[in-house]
Design a protein around this motif. Structure first.
Motif, PDB file in Angstrom:
ATOM      1  N   GLY A 181      10.969  -7.370  11.593  1.00 11.50           N
ATOM      2  CA  GLY A 181      11.137  -7.550  10.145  1.00 11.50           C
ATOM      3  C   GLY A 181      11.010  -6.221   9.418  1.00 11.50           C
ATOM      4  N   LYS A 182       9.981  -5.438   9.779  1.00 13.63           N
ATOM      5  CA  LYS A 182       9.810  -4.129   9.125  1.00 13.63           C
ATOM      6  C   LYS A 182      11.050  -3.270   9.393  1.00 13.63           C
ATOM      7  CE  LYS A 182       5.492  -4.388   7.580  1.00 13.63           C
ATOM      8  NZ  LYS A 182       4.934  -4.081   6.283  1.00 13.63           N
ATOM      9  N   ALA A 183      11.579  -3.371  10.635  1.00 11.18           N
ATOM     10  CA  ALA A 183      12.743  -2.554  10.988  1.00 11.18           C
ATOM     11  C   ALA A 183      13.944  -2.927  10.109  1.00 11.18           C
ATOM     12  CB  ALA A 183      13.077  -2.724  12.473  1.00 11.18           C
ATOM     13  N   ASN A 193       3.150  -4.917  -2.297  1.00  5.00           N
ATOM     14  CA  ASN A 193       3.374  -4.994  -0.853  1.00  5.00           C
ATOM     15  C   ASN A 193       3.967  -3.671  -0.404  1.00  5.00           C
ATOM     16  OD1 ASN A 193       4.764  -5.533   1.729  1.00  5.00           O
ATOM     17  ND2 ASN A 193       4.140  -7.634   1.326  1.00  5.00           N
ATOM     18  N   ASN A 194       3.574  -3.244   0.790  1.00 10.06           N
ATOM     19  CA  ASN A 194       4.032  -1.927   1.232  1.00 10.06           C
ATOM     20  C   ASN A 194       5.549  -1.831   1.443  1.00 10.06           C
ATOM     21  OD1 ASN A 194       4.064  -3.309   3.701  1.00 10.06           O
ATOM     22  ND2 ASN A 194       2.056  -2.481   4.283  1.00 10.06           N
ATOM     23  N   VAL A 195       6.271  -2.968   1.341  1.00 14.54           N
ATOM     24  CA  VAL A 195       7.737  -2.894   1.424  1.00 14.54           C
ATOM     25  C   VAL A 195       8.308  -1.996   0.311  1.00 14.54           C
ATOM     26  CG1 VAL A 195       8.131  -4.983   0.025  1.00 14.54           C
ATOM     27  CG2 VAL A 195       9.863  -4.231   1.640  1.00 14.54           C
ATOM     28  N   LEU A 231       3.385   3.334  12.122  1.00 16.52           N
ATOM     29  CA  LEU A 231       2.425   2.482  12.826  1.00 16.52           C
ATOM     30  C   LEU A 231       2.174   1.241  11.983  1.00 16.52           C
ATOM     31  CD1 LEU A 231      -0.091   5.292  13.869  1.00 16.52           C
ATOM     32  CD2 LEU A 231       1.713   4.261  15.286  1.00 16.52           C
ATOM     33  N   GLU A 232       2.008   0.112  12.632  1.00 12.09           N
ATOM     34  CA  GLU A 232       1.923  -1.137  11.868  1.00 12.09           C
ATOM     35  C   GLU A 232       0.943  -2.110  12.508  1.00 12.09           C
ATOM     36  OE1 GLU A 232       4.000  -1.517   9.018  1.00 12.09           O
ATOM     37  OE2 GLU A 232       2.663  -3.210   8.654  1.00 12.09           O
ATOM     38  N   ASP A 233       0.166  -2.761  11.676  1.00  8.49           N
ATOM     39  CA  ASP A 233      -0.683  -3.884  12.091  1.00  8.49           C
ATOM     40  C   ASP A 233      -1.549  -3.578  13.311  1.00  8.49           C
ATOM     41  OD1 ASP A 233       0.466  -5.036   9.926  1.00  8.49           O
ATOM     42  OD2 ASP A 233       1.404  -6.709  10.962  1.00  8.49           O
ATOM     43  N   ILE A 234      -2.201  -2.428  13.228  1.00 10.43           N
ATOM     44  CA  ILE A 234      -3.193  -2.036  14.246  1.00 10.43           C
ATOM     45  C   ILE A 234      -4.542  -2.109  13.552  1.00 10.43           C
ATOM     46  CG2 ILE A 234      -3.955  -0.180  15.774  1.00 10.43           C
ATOM     47  CD1 ILE A 234      -1.078   1.017  15.324  1.00 10.43           C
ATOM     48  N   ASP A 277       1.376   2.396   8.081  1.00 12.10           N
ATOM     49  CA  ASP A 277       1.844   1.690   6.895  1.00 12.10           C
ATOM     50  C   ASP A 277       0.743   0.859   6.235  1.00 12.10           C
ATOM     51  OD1 ASP A 277       3.662   0.479   5.135  1.00 12.10           O
ATOM     52  OD2 ASP A 277       4.028  -1.146   6.534  1.00 12.10           O
ATOM     53  N   ASP A 278      -0.046   0.149   7.053  1.00 10.07           N
ATOM     54  CA  ASP A 278      -1.070  -0.725   6.461  1.00 10.07           C
ATOM     55  C   ASP A 278      -2.120   0.085   5.720  1.00 10.07           C
ATOM     56  OD1 ASP A 278      -0.373  -3.509   7.586  1.00 10.07           O
ATOM     57  OD2 ASP A 278      -0.161  -2.100   9.234  1.00 10.07           O
ATOM     58  N   GLN A 279      -2.340   1.330   6.169  1.00 16.95           N
ATOM     59  CA  GLN A 279      -3.266   2.164   5.407  1.00 16.95           C
ATOM     60  C   GLN A 279      -2.553   2.722   4.170  1.00 16.95           C
ATOM     61  OE1 GLN A 279      -5.607   5.225   7.491  1.00 16.95           O
ATOM     62  NE2 GLN A 279      -4.836   4.398   9.427  1.00 16.95           N
TER      63      GLN A 279
HETATM   64 MG   LIG Z   1       1.196  -4.620   8.106  1.00 13.72          MG
END
Ligand SMILES: [Mg+2]
Ligand SMILES: NC(=O)C1=CN([C@@H]2O[C@H](COP(=O)(O)OP(=O)(O)OC[C@H]3O[C@@H](n4cnc5c(N)ncnc54)[C@H](OP(=O)(O)O)[C@@H]3O)[C@@H](O)[C@H]2O)C=CC1
Ligand SMILES: CC(=O)C(=O)O
Length: 755
Positions: A96-98, A321-323, A138-141, A164-166
């Motif tokens: 989805g992010k891609a 949202n980070n989008v 980097l995502e969802d770590i 990204d989450d940060q």
């Molecule tokens: Mg995330």
């Protein structure tokens, strides 16, 4: 507030299953058809760029996809707010992010899921894949491992590494907060801020806010164990310790009392209405947990109408949202071949986003979003579908990157860069987005005539569940129920209204209306009964004619010409009544309308002029400036041919009618669509490539549309029936449920209706 879109589990699974599993496809950007292509793309030709890159690594940006390719990498330890679902289960989010990278910023991105919770193994794997990419997202770590992983990779790699989450979250949160405080009239340095969630997103958000002026002693951070206070030992780590304060507060509830700002990056439902009640005046509540927020806007507003509320979701106003960040941060960074995404670039992104939300919102954005937006409590941050983002945010990021020395290849002309970005995006997606938003506003009661067809039922369910309006399905109750159940849509049985001749109270008035229309056309009362009571196309048209629905979609089960004839029993829908079919072809970011694809078999020059007018009308309704070309196999009189003659004469008919759009002809399709070929005819009156093609006859229309569909994979919408007094659309027999839904949306927006 915009009508909330309801998504079911079935729909979410079907979306990911069809048309092929997952959300990504890879296609070649160079020709790959001939022996020569093969020799260039692969051995021996490929050896040349390999050697060049070996000598000068920077040229990888010229000869490979590196410069526009980002890896979205996760180990699935903090998948949205769902917790540690593991690498494989995180793949839908990463895919989805891609696709968001591609959709919003034309960045090619590929998801990579690494099956390890060991930071060292993760770091090693990512480090080794560095040559392939222009950046690493980097995502969802989960925290705290994410801090170590990101920091180490930043030190080791010479391309941007961005968790990204940060930072994505922190940047958007900062942008939203700048504006929310603008509205509440508070200064960040005076605000008491409560953060719930001291993980990847939380720590980054609070750090950025402190960098922007929030005072350490005014910020209370909470996690699963409550307030992080000085001296706490349970569940601590060095990143949390940095934000511990000397306080007697121990619980989130206590911390919320009198707070000006609440930031939630924790889990669903972590905040109660009592907590919100206890906050200071004009409280700012960013409940950003996904997919479900810490508290819903409805719940918050129930107890505090003065609250400024944002969530991470797209179905509420103020989507923090980070989008809104990662596509544009990477776009700007990639375009300067950046070595990193640094703090200055992040702050530039936040400021550009905040400033954009304060600007006057152009109509195209309002149309795309379905309501007029203006800076205020319900609009503190741009919407993800704002087309200005792509040419506003990346230049700000790129400029900051160049000013701080992380660029390998600076952009000299930033204005020109913004223009290129503007041209880069696919306009067709915003057109569809706009039509759906208009339909959602219209809330039309849509008559789906063919309730015995499962594709139609799926479309009807989607119509209603997407908040577009009420779906009225013509069919037998038991049959509709059985088909819905077989289709896995048993829940929808209670939602759809099923209408038929047996359960309507209006059959007699329908019949007398029809008798009035057809009594002098050879129909007796028996024929009328058969038509009104037994033919669903006629019955559905009668419902529409009597206002028992606002619009109609049919045609999925029978040939269009036949359906048109049946509709013609109720409405004036023939060529002589001025009806015309216009088909929209969407392909490679272009939209071209073709007509007449439905009604006129062999139009004469006057008919062709009408088709041009109808096509121009539809173009305008879709938000395009019409440029009409009368197309043929000859161009401006050569070669001379009897068959091309009417195409040659049709523009003169429009001259006489004095229409207010561009048109010219006759011309071949390449002259109409290719500016370089058109330039060979400097007298041509079109100011750019045509977007409406009037073709000589229905067979040529059908051939061209189907050829585009089969050979090029173009998206086809239509034929859109125009020129009727009522909004009626006829889908084709090969339509998918999605195609039928698109036609319903066209009908709901009354596209093509004769007004
Ligand atoms: Mg995330
Ligand atoms: N809107 C947006 O753009 C974004 C939203 N998010 C959302 O933020 C949330 C956290 O993501 P992320 O930081 O990546 O995850 P992490 O796993 O890194 O951190 C989660 C944090 O939340 C805390 N937490 C969990 N449950 C509670 C609770 N009931 N009360 C208080 N704190 C709690 C954890 O506490 P402890 O340390 O004690 O375990 C931890 O500190 C997710 O819901 C995610 O969807 C994330 C990124 C972007
Ligand atoms: C939006 C996002 O990245 C998250 O919720 O994890």
């Amino acid at each position: 507030m915009a009508e909330k879109t309801r998504i079911t589990r079935d729909e979410a699974l079907a979306y990911h299953l069809d048309p092929t599993p997952g959300k990504i496809d890879v296609s070649a950007s160079t020709p790959m058809a001939t022996q020569r292509d093969l020799s260039l793309a692969y051995s021996p030709g490929v050896a040349v760029p390999c050697e060049v890159i070996a000598q000068n690594p920077e040229t990888a940006y010229d000869y490979t996809t590196k410069g526009n390719m980002v890896a979205v990498i996760s180990n699935g330890t903090a998948v949205l707010g769902l917790g540690n679902l593991g690498a494989l289960a995180s793949k839908p989010v990463m895919e989805g992010k891609a696709v968001l990278f591609k959709r919003f910023a034309d960045v090619n991105a590929i998801d990579i899921e690494l099956d390890t919770e060991d930071p060292d193994a993760f770091i090693k794997a990512v480090e080794l894949m560095g040559p392939s990419f222009g950046g690493i997202n980097l995502e969802d770590i989960k925290a705290p491992e994410c801090f170590i992983i990101e920091q180490t990779l930043k030190e080791k790699m010479d391309i941007p590494v961005f968790h990204d989450d940060q930072h994505g979250t922190a940047v958007i949160c900062a942008a939203g907060l700048i504006n929310a405080l603008h509205i509440s009239g508070k200064k960040i340095e005076d605000c008491r801020i409560v953060l719930n969630g001291a993980g990847a997103a939380g720590i980054a958000c609070i750090e950025l806010l402190k960098a922007m002026g929030a005072r350490h002693e005014n910020c209370i951070v909470c996690d699963t164990k409550g307030v992080i206070y000085q001296g706490r030992t349970a569940g601590m780590n060095q990143w949390k310790s940095a934000h511990a304060v000397a306080t007697d507060l121990r619980t989130l509830q206590e911390a919320m009392e009198g707070a000006d700002v609440f930031l939630g990056v924790s889990v669903k439902g972590a905040v109660t209405q009592d907590m919100v009640k206890s906050m200071a005046d004009n409280p700012v509540i960013f409940a950003m947990a996904n997919p479900d927020p810490e508290i819903t806007p409805e719940e918050a507003h129930q107890v505090r109408i003065d609250a400024i509320v944002a969530t991470g979701r797209s179905d509420y106003p103020n989507q923090v949202n980070n989008v809104l960040g990662f596509p544009y941060l990477f776009r700007g960074a990639l375009d300067i071949h950046a070595r990193a995404i640094n703090d200055e670039m992040k702050i530039a992104c936040a400021e550009a986003l905040a400033a954009l939300a304060r600007e006057d919102v152009p109509d195209e954005v309002a149309i795309a979003y379905g309501r007029k937006l203006s800076f205020g409590r319900d609009y503190i941050i741009p919407t993800p579908f704002d087309p200005r983002l792509i040419y506003t945010v990346p230049p700000a990021v790129a400029r900051a990157g160049m000013d701080t020395g992380v660029s390998r290849r600076p952009i000299v002309d930033l204005d020109g860069y913004a223009d290129k970005l503007r041209a880069r995006m696919d306009p067709t997606s915003s057109i569809l987005q706009g039509i759906y938003a208009r339909a959602r506003n219209a809330q039309a009661r849509m008559i789906f005539a063919e309730g015995d067809e499962v594709r139609v039922l799926r479309a009807a369910v989607a119509y209603q569940r997407n908040g577009l309006g009420k779906a009225l399905v013509v069919g037998r109750e038991a049959d509709v129920k059985e088909k819905l159940e077989t289709a896995g849509l048993a829940d929808a049985v209670r939602e759809l209204e099923v209408v038929n001749a047996a359960n309507t109270q209006h059959l007699e008035s329908y019949k007398s209306f029809l008798y009035q229309r057809l009594q002098r056309k050879g129909f007796d009362r028996h024929d009328i009964h058969k038509l009104a009571a037994r033919d669903r196309h006629v019955f559905a048209s009668l419902m529409l004619a009597h206002g028992h629905g606002d619009a109609l979609v049919t045609g999925a089960t029978r040939k269009s010409a036949h359906v048109l004839e049946l509709i013609g029993k109720v409405f004036d829908a023939s060529a002589s009544d001025g009806a015309v079919g216009i088909t929209a072809l969407l392909h490679k970011g272009k939209i071209v309308l073709v007509g007449d694809t439905l009604v006129n078999e062999w139009p004469d020059d006057n008919d062709l002029a009408l088709i041009a007018e109808r096509g121009a009308h539809v173009a305008r309704e879709l938000g395009l400036d019409p440029r009409v070309a009368f197309v043929s196999f000859s161009t401006f009189g050569y070669p001379v041919s009897e068959r091309a003659d009417k195409m040659h004469r049709a523009p003169a008919v429009l001259d006489e009618r004095g229409v207010d759009f561009e048109y010219d002809g006759e011309m071949t399709v390449d002259v109409a669509l290719n500016p370089a070929v058109m330039a060979q005819y400097p007298f041509c009156r079109l100011s750019g490539p045509a977007n409406v093609l009037v073709v000589p006859a229905r067979h040529s229309a059908s051939i061209s549309v189907k050829l585009m569909q089969e050979m090029a994979g173009a998206t086809v919408i239509g034929p859109i029936l125009t020129g009727l007094q009522h909004p009626v659309q006829i889908a084709s027999t090969v339509s998918t449920a999605n195609d039928i839904l698109n036609m319903a949306v066209m009908a709901a927006c009354e596209i093509g209706r004769n007004s």
